[in-house]
Design an enzyme around this catalytic site. Sequence first.
Site, PDB file in Angstrom:
ATOM      1  CB  SER A 265      25.656 -24.474  28.115  1.00 42.95           C
ATOM      2  OG  SER A 265      26.943 -23.938  28.333  1.00 42.95           O
ATOM      3  CE  LYS A 266      20.088 -19.283  29.121  1.00 45.18           C
ATOM      4  NZ  LYS A 266      19.092 -18.465  29.735  1.00 45.18           N
ATOM      5  NE  ARG A 267      27.773 -23.043  32.864  1.00 46.33           N
ATOM      6  CZ  ARG A 267      26.475 -23.199  33.135  1.00 46.33           C
ATOM      7  NH1 ARG A 267      25.805 -22.200  33.654  1.00 46.33           N
ATOM      8  NH2 ARG A 267      25.851 -24.333  32.887  1.00 46.33           N
TER       9      ARG A 267
END
Length: 510
Positions: A265-267
Amino acid sequence: MENREVRVRFAPSPTGALHIGGVRTALYNYLFARHHGGKFLLRIEDTDSHRFVPGAEQYIFDSLKWCGISVDEGIEEGGPHAPYRQSERKEIYFKYAKQLVDSGNAYYAFDSAEDLEKARKDAESRKEIFAYGPATRMSLCNSLALSQEETAKRLQEKGWTIRFKMPENEDVEMDDIIRGHIKVNTSTLDDKVLYKSADELPTYHLANIVDDHLMEISHVIRGEEWIPSLPLHYLLYRAFGWSDTQPQFAHLPLLLKPQGQGKLSKRDGDKFGFPVFPLQWNSPDGEVAMGYREEGYFPEAFVNMLALLGWNPGGEQEIFSMDELISLFSLEKVSKAGARFSFEKAKWFNTQYLRTKSDEFLGEILKKMLSEKKGIEVTLERAAKAVSLIKERATFPSDLLPLTIYLFEAPTEYDAKSVSKSWKAEDVENLKRLADFFAAAPSFGKEQNSAATHEWLTENNLSMGRVMNALRIAILGAAQGPDIFAICEFLGKEETLSRIARAIDTIPAN
Ligand code: GLU
């Protein structure tokens, strides 16, 4: 169909920075297009105005350019199907939505957000999940349930939508180049909104199908998260009467977290301390996310790494140029299983690519760093020579400065551990003798100096390991580093002797 020109598109929505999964989708589309001598289109899907993020579109352009993924038709390039930004194609879509209403494949819906929320709550209280579809649509507020007069009246007001009329209990048979045959019964699907009068814009599904048709897309290559939309897309092609020319589909496997569990994910970038974006992203609200480019990755290394996340031509080879990737790429060799992202592997690729760069190319970078960060001015020749001594040890261009700084700056501190181990009174004594030997040496060239020194050590019954460690401490500040005779040659006799003298003066023997 068989001899159709290959035309593929990358169709991102500008909702933030382009994640590396998106870059991989673009890359596979590009490789596929080039392999088949076809066209690669870039279409910006920005019909969801609530999710629009300023700067995201430019970020997409810049990322593709950095990767060397060139676009044949797009916003900047133009092309026969311009405009390539969906918000500028607004006028096109209503006609198609209306066509579906007229042919009985779609209908007008007037339900307010509150009404739908209530229907959802009611269903929840019965432990059911609300779906706008065959089972519920006749009890809701739409042109199927209302009279013609009522419908005409309500159409005068803004706020209506057009929904697809999902066929009841029908098996939709689909084919995917990577996943094979897929069958889904429509009973699991709902009546998706295709068009919203409030902003006079289509939703993703309608705009995507209409544009793929108008832009004569032959293959849709996109992420696996779009598989649930595939039955609707098939049914839309059929409803429009375009099944014969509909594109072939290939859904790419997910990029998984380094541990292999779940989607990257982006995180995850912040969490694990590695970039998940190609370029640094400065979001409009002030957040800064790391990028591969800024972290010192070469675009070729980044592209090579991404290409192999989910595709493999078979065999042992891992280093591929873009041209090789183009000639080898095929969708048949894309795996169904998710591809686990490995940051260590990303670094490994960069290390390999750094080694292929010339000493002069890297020397230029080092020269600049020395000047800007240390105020040390050197010739390109000197910088390139320094690079040649340590190239194998570097992963990023930024490593070049710490790996070579001792070649340009005498140590001012000495590593305590090395000193306590290798700086006894006897070591200092022997180092003094070595300095005298060096002073008298006719040549300071690395080969000759090394051979002569070895001979001298043997004649004098001195331990090679101990004397060399003391020499390293004096020259480099620690008992480590590459070939010490290469370093002495680089420094020259005068500087070598001066560093030895200074170390003997400043470090007390223990
Ligand atoms: N706009 C969609 C996205 O953001 C495109 C999906 C597709 O390729 O059909 O991923």
